[in-house]
Design a protein around this motif. Structure first.
Motif, PDB file in Angstrom:
ATOM      1  N   ASP A 167       0.815  -1.214   0.000  1.00  0.00           N
ATOM      2  CA  ASP A 167       0.000   0.000   0.000  1.00  0.00           C
ATOM      3  C   ASP A 167       0.850   1.267   0.000  1.00  0.00           C
ATOM      4  OD1 ASP A 167      -2.303  -1.402  -0.102  1.00  0.00           O
ATOM      5  OD2 ASP A 167      -2.828  -1.169   2.017  1.00  0.00           O
ATOM      6  N   TRP A 168       2.108   1.162   0.431  1.00  0.00           N
ATOM      7  CA  TRP A 168       2.974   2.350   0.451  1.00  0.00           C
ATOM      8  C   TRP A 168       3.174   2.882  -0.970  1.00  0.00           C
ATOM      9  CZ3 TRP A 168       5.074   5.727   3.818  1.00  0.00           C
ATOM     10  CH2 TRP A 168       6.100   6.561   3.359  1.00  0.00           C
ATOM     11  N   SER A 169       3.559   2.003  -1.889  1.00  0.00           N
ATOM     12  CA  SER A 169       3.768   2.453  -3.262  1.00  0.00           C
ATOM     13  C   SER A 169       2.458   2.954  -3.871  1.00  0.00           C
ATOM     14  CB  SER A 169       4.350   1.316  -4.095  1.00  0.00           C
ATOM     15  OG  SER A 169       3.483   0.201  -4.088  1.00  0.00           O
ATOM     16  N   PHE A 170       1.324   2.338  -3.474  1.00  0.00           N
ATOM     17  CA  PHE A 170       0.022   2.790  -3.990  1.00  0.00           C
ATOM     18  C   PHE A 170      -0.234   4.234  -3.583  1.00  0.00           C
ATOM     19  CE2 PHE A 170      -4.453   3.592  -3.004  1.00  0.00           C
ATOM     20  CZ  PHE A 170      -5.033   3.389  -4.240  1.00  0.00           C
ATOM     21  N   TRP A 171      -0.121   4.554  -2.288  1.00  0.00           N
ATOM     22  CA  TRP A 171      -0.441   5.906  -1.831  1.00  0.00           C
ATOM     23  C   TRP A 171       0.577   6.931  -2.324  1.00  0.00           C
ATOM     24  CZ3 TRP A 171      -5.051   7.096  -0.664  1.00  0.00           C
ATOM     25  CH2 TRP A 171      -5.904   6.194  -0.037  1.00  0.00           C
ATOM     26  N   MET A 172       1.845   6.533  -2.472  1.00  0.00           N
ATOM     27  CA  MET A 172       2.825   7.470  -3.029  1.00  0.00           C
ATOM     28  C   MET A 172       2.456   7.801  -4.479  1.00  0.00           C
ATOM     29  SD  MET A 172       5.085   8.480  -0.877  1.00  0.00           S
ATOM     30  CE  MET A 172       6.300   9.117  -2.026  1.00  0.00           C
ATOM     31  N   ARG A 173       2.059   6.773  -5.233  1.00  0.00           N
ATOM     32  CA  ARG A 173       1.674   7.022  -6.629  1.00  0.00           C
ATOM     33  C   ARG A 173       0.412   7.878  -6.692  1.00  0.00           C
ATOM     34  NH1 ARG A 173       0.915   2.291  -7.684  1.00  0.00           N
ATOM     35  NH2 ARG A 173      -1.368   2.175  -7.872  1.00  0.00           N
ATOM     36  N   ILE A 174      -0.542   7.595  -5.796  1.00  0.00           N
ATOM     37  CA  ILE A 174      -1.787   8.354  -5.770  1.00  0.00           C
ATOM     38  C   ILE A 174      -1.516   9.813  -5.417  1.00  0.00           C
ATOM     39  CG2 ILE A 174      -3.925   8.658  -4.449  1.00  0.00           C
ATOM     40  CD1 ILE A 174      -4.125   6.519  -6.559  1.00  0.00           C
ATOM     41  N   LEU A 175      -0.613  10.052  -4.454  1.00  0.00           N
ATOM     42  CA  LEU A 175      -0.307  11.429  -4.048  1.00  0.00           C
ATOM     43  C   LEU A 175       0.229  12.224  -5.237  1.00  0.00           C
ATOM     44  CD1 LEU A 175      -0.067  13.551  -1.806  1.00  0.00           C
ATOM     45  CD2 LEU A 175       2.206  12.631  -1.284  1.00  0.00           C
ATOM     46  N   ARG A 176       1.177  11.680  -5.944  1.00  0.00           N
ATOM     47  CA  ARG A 176       1.750  12.396  -7.106  1.00  0.00           C
ATOM     48  C   ARG A 176       0.688  12.606  -8.188  1.00  0.00           C
ATOM     49  NH1 ARG A 176       6.043   8.813  -5.683  1.00  0.00           N
ATOM     50  NH2 ARG A 176       7.879   9.948  -4.952  1.00  0.00           N
ATOM     51  N   LEU A 177      -0.160  11.581  -8.394  1.00  0.00           N
ATOM     52  CA  LEU A 177      -1.185  11.697  -9.425  1.00  0.00           C
ATOM     53  C   LEU A 177      -2.239  12.740  -9.050  1.00  0.00           C
ATOM     54  CD1 LEU A 177      -2.176  10.646 -12.105  1.00  0.00           C
ATOM     55  CD2 LEU A 177      -3.355   8.785 -10.925  1.00  0.00           C
ATOM     56  N   ILE A 178      -2.552  12.866  -7.742  1.00  0.00           N
ATOM     57  CA  ILE A 178      -3.506  13.887  -7.297  1.00  0.00           C
ATOM     58  C   ILE A 178      -2.961  15.280  -7.587  1.00  0.00           C
ATOM     59  CG2 ILE A 178      -4.507  14.946  -5.238  1.00  0.00           C
ATOM     60  CD1 ILE A 178      -4.872  12.136  -4.095  1.00  0.00           C
ATOM     61  N   VAL A 179      -1.700  15.507  -7.195  1.00  0.00           N
ATOM     62  CA  VAL A 179      -1.091  16.826  -7.403  1.00  0.00           C
ATOM     63  C   VAL A 179      -1.047  17.155  -8.889  1.00  0.00           C
ATOM     64  CG1 VAL A 179       1.015  18.178  -7.095  1.00  0.00           C
ATOM     65  CG2 VAL A 179       0.222  16.674  -5.256  1.00  0.00           C
ATOM     66  N   TRP A 180      -0.717  16.179  -9.700  1.00  0.00           N
ATOM     67  CA  TRP A 180      -0.661  16.410 -11.152  1.00  0.00           C
ATOM     68  C   TRP A 180      -2.052  16.665 -11.718  1.00  0.00           C
ATOM     69  CZ3 TRP A 180      -2.890  13.660 -15.159  1.00  0.00           C
ATOM     70  CH2 TRP A 180      -2.455  13.975 -16.441  1.00  0.00           C
ATOM     71  N   SER A 181      -3.059  15.915 -11.232  1.00  0.00           N
ATOM     72  CA  SER A 181      -4.401  16.003 -11.800  1.00  0.00           C
ATOM     73  C   SER A 181      -5.041  17.362 -11.568  1.00  0.00           C
ATOM     74  CB  SER A 181      -5.295  14.899 -11.218  1.00  0.00           C
ATOM     75  OG  SER A 181      -4.801  13.628 -11.555  1.00  0.00           O
ATOM     76  N   VAL A 182      -4.879  17.934 -10.368  1.00  0.00           N
ATOM     77  CA  VAL A 182      -5.563  19.192 -10.053  1.00  0.00           C
ATOM     78  C   VAL A 182      -4.721  20.409 -10.401  1.00  0.00           C
ATOM     79  CG1 VAL A 182      -6.891  18.074  -8.225  1.00  0.00           C
ATOM     80  CG2 VAL A 182      -4.731  19.168  -7.665  1.00  0.00           C
ATOM     81  N   ASN A 183      -3.528  20.182 -10.920  1.00  0.00           N
ATOM     82  CA  ASN A 183      -2.664  21.300 -11.293  1.00  0.00           C
ATOM     83  C   ASN A 183      -3.325  22.094 -12.423  1.00  0.00           C
ATOM     84  OD1 ASN A 183      -0.576  23.068 -11.771  1.00  0.00           O
ATOM     85  ND2 ASN A 183       0.630  21.582 -12.941  1.00  0.00           N
ATOM     86  N   PRO A 184      -3.624  23.382 -12.222  1.00  0.00           N
ATOM     87  CA  PRO A 184      -4.303  24.155 -13.271  1.00  0.00           C
ATOM     88  C   PRO A 184      -3.402  24.470 -14.455  1.00  0.00           C
ATOM     89  CG  PRO A 184      -3.791  25.575 -11.403  1.00  0.00           C
ATOM     90  CD  PRO A 184      -3.413  24.194 -10.983  1.00  0.00           C
ATOM     91  N   GLU A 185      -2.084  24.410 -14.233  1.00  0.00           N
ATOM     92  CA  GLU A 185      -1.145  24.772 -15.303  1.00  0.00           C
ATOM     93  C   GLU A 185      -0.707  23.498 -16.019  1.00  0.00           C
ATOM     94  OE1 GLU A 185      -0.625  27.851 -16.080  1.00  0.00           O
ATOM     95  OE2 GLU A 185      -1.745  28.642 -14.359  1.00  0.00           O
ATOM     96  N   LYS A 186      -1.516  22.982 -16.896  1.00  0.00           N
ATOM     97  CA  LYS A 186      -1.180  21.770 -17.638  1.00  0.00           C
ATOM     98  C   LYS A 186      -0.877  22.117 -19.088  1.00  0.00           C
ATOM     99  CE  LYS A 186      -3.962  18.274 -15.195  1.00  0.00           C
ATOM    100  NZ  LYS A 186      -4.759  19.174 -14.334  1.00  0.00           N
ATOM    101  N   SER A 187       0.058  21.369 -19.662  1.00  0.00           N
ATOM    102  CA  SER A 187       0.330  21.500 -21.085  1.00  0.00           C
ATOM    103  C   SER A 187      -0.812  20.838 -21.860  1.00  0.00           C
ATOM    104  CB  SER A 187       1.655  20.819 -21.437  1.00  0.00           C
ATOM    105  OG  SER A 187       1.562  19.432 -21.207  1.00  0.00           O
ATOM    106  N   PRO A 188      -0.958  21.156 -23.146  1.00  0.00           N
ATOM    107  CA  PRO A 188      -2.005  20.478 -23.935  1.00  0.00           C
ATOM    108  C   PRO A 188      -1.888  18.953 -23.888  1.00  0.00           C
ATOM    109  CG  PRO A 188      -1.133  22.364 -25.141  1.00  0.00           C
ATOM    110  CD  PRO A 188      -0.268  22.206 -23.933  1.00  0.00           C
ATOM    111  N   GLU A 189      -0.652  18.470 -23.901  1.00  0.00           N
ATOM    112  CA  GLU A 189      -0.474  17.018 -23.830  1.00  0.00           C
ATOM    113  C   GLU A 189      -0.955  16.475 -22.488  1.00  0.00           C
ATOM    114  OE1 GLU A 189       1.821  19.152 -24.663  1.00  0.00           O
ATOM    115  OE2 GLU A 189       2.182  18.777 -26.806  1.00  0.00           O
ATOM    116  N   ASP A 190      -0.630  17.188 -21.384  1.00  0.00           N
ATOM    117  CA  ASP A 190      -1.074  16.748 -20.059  1.00  0.00           C
ATOM    118  C   ASP A 190      -2.595  16.818 -19.937  1.00  0.00           C
ATOM    119  OD1 ASP A 190       1.456  16.200 -19.318  1.00  0.00           O
ATOM    120  OD2 ASP A 190       1.748  18.001 -18.103  1.00  0.00           O
TER     121      ASP A 190
END
Length: 576
Positions: A231-254
């Motif tokens: 579960d450690w690797s799961f939550w670490m991956r989820i944390l990074r994905l959350i920060v990336w997902s809600v980031n308002p400054e995304k490139s068109p590719e992102d």
């Protein structure tokens, strides 16, 4: 049970008429369980015919439980009563579905664990335990319908005692190790927050989700497991994905990738098992709120964000966390149980902790009281001397059922193999019988042939004239064949290098090849394919046989290099 009906049919036994008695089963000797042919050994028992296949299963289960369910000798009577109730039910279960045993398997496993960790030196807590155990044993003998309620009541009471013991142990642990582990986890999680989350633009609700769900999950894993936990690797991956997902400054590719990763993120959060760091309702509430934000972003709408601040670790927490790595290494994990024989008494205790910065190991009993304190080196010596031994974390009834089912499966395979061998023997005898019949038929046929031969002899004189005429015709045919053979021999004698031919080389199929070498002295001919690979080396008689059977065709070659080469070779041979 899947194999029960098959085994019954293979053995040819009927249903049980009188269940095996526990007294008869308990008196079986070890040699019975070690027999190469278990059914042969079982059917010799006086009660086997009436007890049927459930009796054998019950005997196996009794033996397995005797090995798996270990406890203090003071509990032997209750232990025997509990095992007896299970075995008696199985012995009388004609369908052998053992439904009540399977339904209550985990409850029995939990109960037997409580028995294994009890010992007589627990004082008032121990006496209350034995009183409850006596009541449980009596309830189990009243029938399987009473099992679930009785086991649940017993286990809940024991669990409450363990919970109280855990609270006592927690106080000790809090004063020595608890603060250290918590401080280490806080420092580690704060560092992760600063590295992954801090200074990023996040909605306040997302920051709340991270603070109340993700970070507590990581901290819980650090305190109770390790960074190697799945579960450690799961939550670490989820944390990074959350920060990336809600980031308002995304490139068109992102932004394009977000339409794929966003739903995957929500699916992973919804399907993740709830951490013990919080209740299931709290987790679902936060996941629902976060899901609403992701859906809003997937629709292309914007959400107000704030800058996640950096966080500091207090000097006290940092100081305590540095003690986390002190002391010698050992193999114990939190919650490991062991038996320790001091020579005067046998105690059963649970590993609590290693005192910070020391080699001292602390162990507590079911009451939460410290009963053993040894250094790592001392404990290693105790294990080597047999004074201490680990209590295995094996679910007793589950392991026993697995062992018995494996024996039943082996019996099924053995019987299937025997049945197949018997069928093959019957088929062999049938073939021998048919062979004898055929031999007799052949004898009759020979007799009839002799009779036919006798009649034929009587007609021989009348057929002599026809035979002479046939002889003349045969001689004519022979002369024609000899003429044809001579013609074919002339064809072979006139073969030249480079002559193409169709020869039956591939299991009778014609293969196109070319004459490459003709050795008249040895009557050998070598043929090659279009690229010059050798495909056949044949004798003169082989080729003649092909021509006589019309299996080979030779084609006249054009006067090219190969024919000229053969002419030169023939000329050289004449000069030799």
């Amino acid at each position: 049970m899947a194999q029960y009906q098959d085994v019954r049919e293979l053995l040819g036994v009927g249903p049980l008429t009188a269940p095996a008695k526990l007294g008869d089963i308990s008196e079986l000797e070890a040699t019975f369980y070690q027999a190469d042919d278990p059914w042969a050994a079982y059917r010799e028992l006086p009660f086997a015919r009436q007890a049927g296949l459930p009796g054998l299963y019950a005997a196996w289960l009794w033996h397995a439980l005797q090995d798996n369910v270990q406890c203090d000798h003071a509990l032997d009577a209750s232990r025997s009563a509990m095992i007896g109730a299970i075995v008696a039910y199985v012995a009388s279960d004609e369908p052998l579905t053992v439904a009540h045993v399977k339904q209550n398997r985990q409850l029995f496993d939990q109960c037997f664990f409580h028995l294994r960790t009890w010992y007589s030196g627990l004082g008032p807590t121990g006496r209350r335990f034995t009183e409850r155990l006596t009541a449980l044993s009596e309830a189990l003998t009243k029938g399987p319908e009473q099992w679930a309620a009785a086991l649940t009541s017993f286990n809940q009471a024991c669990d409450k005692e363990l919970d109280r013991a855990a609270m006592l142990a927690e106080r000790m642990q809090t004063s020595e190790l608890g603060h250290i582990k918590i401080a280490h986890a806080q420092q580690r999680v704060t560092g992760i927050y600063n590295d992954v989350v801090a200074l990023h633009q996040l909605p306040e609700a997302t920051l709340d989700f991270i603070d109340h769900i993700v970070l507590p999950s990581l901290q819980y894993l650090l305190i109770n497991e390790s960074e190697q936990a799945p579960d450690w690797s799961f939550w670490m991956r989820i944390l990074r994905l959350i920060v990336w997902s809600v980031n308002p400054e995304k490139s068109p590719e992102d932004r394009q990738a977000f339409f794929n990763k966003g739903p995957v993120l929500l699916s992973q959060l919804e399907n993740q098992s709830v951490s013990k760091a919080f209740s299931g309702n709290v987790y679902r509430d936060y996941v629902d709120e976060f899901s609403a934000q992701i859906i809003t972003l997937l629709k292309g709408q914007t959400i107000e964000t704030v800058t996640a601040p950096k966080r500091q670790v207090s000097a006290e927490v940092e100081s305590l966390s540095q003690l986390q790595n002190g002391g010698a290494e050992h193999h114990f994990s939190a919650g490991d149980w062991l038996e320790f024989d001091s020579g005067e008494t046998l105690i059963r205790c649970q590993f609590l902790m290693q005192a910070p910065g020391t080699d001292t190991l602390l162990f507590v009993n079911r009451s939460g009281h410290k009963v053993l304190q040894k250094t790592v080196e001392q404990m290693s010596a105790c294990f080597d001397a047999g004074i201490a031994q680990e209590i295995p974390k094996i679910p007793s009834l589950s392991a026993a059922l697995a062992a018995v089912n494996a024996r039943m499966e082996n019996l099924h395979e053995r019987l299937t193999t025997q049945a197949l061998a018997e069928q093959q023997e019957r088929e062999k005898l049938e073939r021998q019988k048919q062979a004898l019949i055929q031999a007799k038929k052949r004898q009759l046929l020979v007799k009839k042939e002799a009779e036919v031969k006798a009649r034929a002899e009587a007609e021989r004189l009348a057929l002599e004239r026809a035979a002479r005429e046939q002889a003349i015709k045969a001689r004519q045919l022979s002369e024609a064949r000899e003429a044809r053979e001579q013609q074919l021999r002339d064809t072979l004698d006139n073969l030249t290098l480079g002559t193409w031919a169709d020869l039956p080389l591939d299991d009778g199929k014609a293969v196109r090849c070319k004459l490459a070498v003709s050795m008249r002295s040895t009557n050998k001919y070598i043929f090659v394919d279009r690229v010059g690979r050798k495909v056949a080396e044949l004798l003169y008689d082989d080729l003649l046989g092909y021509l006589l059977r019309d299996e080979a065709v030779f084609y006249k070659p054009e006067q090219g290099f190969e024919n000229r080469l053969e002419t030169i070779v023939r000329g050289l041979r004449r000069t030799e």
